[in-house]
Design a protein around this motif. Structure first.
Motif, mmCIF file in Angstrom:
data_model
loop_
_atom_site.group_PDB
_atom_site.id
_atom_site.type_symbol
_atom_site.label_atom_id
_atom_site.label_comp_id
_atom_site.label_asym_id
_atom_site.label_seq_id
_atom_site.Cartn_x
_atom_site.Cartn_y
_atom_site.Cartn_z
ATOM 1 N N LYS A 105 54.111 68.293 227.843
ATOM 2 C CA LYS A 105 55.473 67.105 228.767
ATOM 3 C C LYS A 105 55.698 66.469 228.151
ATOM 4 O O LYS A 105 55.126 65.708 227.540
ATOM 5 N N GLU A 106 56.762 65.601 228.767
ATOM 6 C CA GLU A 106 57.175 64.367 227.967
ATOM 7 C C GLU A 106 56.379 62.981 228.915
ATOM 8 O O GLU A 106 56.068 63.048 229.593
ATOM 9 N N ARG A 107 56.665 62.510 228.301
ATOM 10 C CA ARG A 107 56.414 60.760 229.174
ATOM 11 C C ARG A 107 56.430 60.164 230.115
ATOM 12 O O ARG A 107 57.678 60.367 230.222
ATOM 13 N N GLU A 108 56.068 59.921 230.820
ATOM 14 C CA GLU A 108 56.923 59.655 232.045
ATOM 15 C C GLU A 108 56.120 58.302 233.023
ATOM 16 O O GLU A 108 55.468 57.485 232.827
ATOM 17 N N GLY A 109 56.642 57.760 233.636
ATOM 18 C CA GLY A 109 56.411 56.377 234.424
ATOM 19 C C GLY A 109 55.217 56.264 234.790
ATOM 20 O O GLY A 109 55.577 57.261 236.349
ATOM 21 N N VAL A 110 54.668 55.536 234.917
ATOM 22 C CA VAL A 110 53.045 55.528 236.464
ATOM 23 C C VAL A 110 53.780 53.823 236.907
ATOM 24 O O VAL A 110 53.689 54.279 238.121
ATOM 25 N N SER A 111 53.450 53.055 235.955
ATOM 26 C CA SER A 111 53.964 51.638 237.390
ATOM 27 C C SER A 111 54.538 50.001 236.527
ATOM 28 O O SER A 111 53.969 50.666 234.728
ATOM 29 N N CYS A 112 54.801 49.330 236.906
ATOM 30 C CA CYS A 112 55.396 48.418 235.538
ATOM 31 C C CYS A 112 55.469 47.279 237.234
ATOM 32 O O CYS A 112 54.963 47.349 238.212
ATOM 33 N N ILE A 113 54.918 46.272 236.261
ATOM 34 C CA ILE A 113 55.006 44.578 236.337
ATOM 35 C C ILE A 113 56.093 43.561 235.956
ATOM 36 O O ILE A 113 56.115 43.758 234.708
ATOM 37 N N SER A 114 56.563 42.829 236.527
ATOM 38 C CA SER A 114 57.647 41.984 236.197
ATOM 39 C C SER A 114 56.142 40.970 235.045
ATOM 40 O O SER A 114 55.297 41.144 235.418
ATOM 41 N N ILE A 118 55.481 44.887 231.821
ATOM 42 C CA ILE A 118 55.104 45.652 231.215
ATOM 43 C C ILE A 118 54.929 46.894 232.027
ATOM 44 O O ILE A 118 54.560 46.980 233.667
ATOM 45 N N GLY A 119 54.937 48.406 231.219
ATOM 46 C CA GLY A 119 55.304 49.042 231.939
ATOM 47 C C GLY A 119 53.643 50.703 231.755
ATOM 48 O O GLY A 119 53.601 50.211 230.288
ATOM 49 N N TRP A 120 53.344 51.027 232.194
ATOM 50 C CA TRP A 120 52.308 52.324 232.582
ATOM 51 C C TRP A 120 52.635 52.973 232.268
ATOM 52 O O TRP A 120 53.714 53.778 232.867
ATOM 53 N N PHE A 121 52.565 54.377 231.663
ATOM 54 C CA PHE A 121 53.462 55.465 231.382
ATOM 55 C C PHE A 121 52.005 56.117 230.243
ATOM 56 O O PHE A 121 51.247 55.816 230.316
ATOM 57 N N ARG A 122 51.962 57.867 231.170
ATOM 58 C CA ARG A 122 51.681 58.456 231.133
ATOM 59 C C ARG A 122 51.859 59.841 230.343
ATOM 60 O O ARG A 122 53.277 60.246 230.144
#
Length: 133
Positions: free
Chosen positions: A43-52, A34-38
């Motif tokens: 602005k373009e969508r940017e990555g925030v965090s991810c988890i396996s 799972i990834g969190w983006f904002r």
């Protein structure tokens, strides 16, 4: 219907905290990274965090490292993003996305690119976070 549902957004003062949730509906979230983006206005969508999928591996964008924590409870079919010490620049619509682990990595978070929406399999509808006094 297979979908991701985000919740937990809202208005918070600078320095405050929020916890976002990303729940899987109609499918088992435990099989996916799972990834969190904002995405902030204009602005373009940017990555925030991810988890396996197991939760053993987590990664963060430099802009949120030390302030945000990602976790998951596979028994509840839910992934969380705990956000502390929020800043006005954290204001954005936050989205979670699910896909196989090779497709959600620190590289995906660090440089998602303009076609990230089509690249990942499944997205939630987003939840708005506004940090303002």
């Amino acid at each position: 219907q297979l979908q991701l549902v985000e919740s937990g957004g809202g208005l918070v003062q600078p320095g405050g905290s929020l916890r976002l949730s990303c729940a899987g509906s109609g499918f088992t979230l435990a099989y996916y990274a799972i990834g969190w983006f904002r995405q902030a206005p204009g602005k373009e969508r940017e990555g925030v965090s991810c988890i396996s999928s197991s939760g053993d591996s987590t990664n963060y964008a430099d802009s949120v490292k030390g302030r945000f924590t990602i976790s998951r409870d596979n028994a509840k079919n839910t992934v969380y993003l705990q956000m502390n010490s929020l800043k006005p620049e954290d204001t954005a619509v936050y989205y979670c996305a699910a896909d196989s682990e090779p497709k959600i990595t620190i590289a995906t978070i660090s440089n998602p690119g303009g076609s990230i929406v089509g690249y990942l399999e499944r997205w939630g509808q987003g939840t708005l976070v506004t940090v303002s006094s």
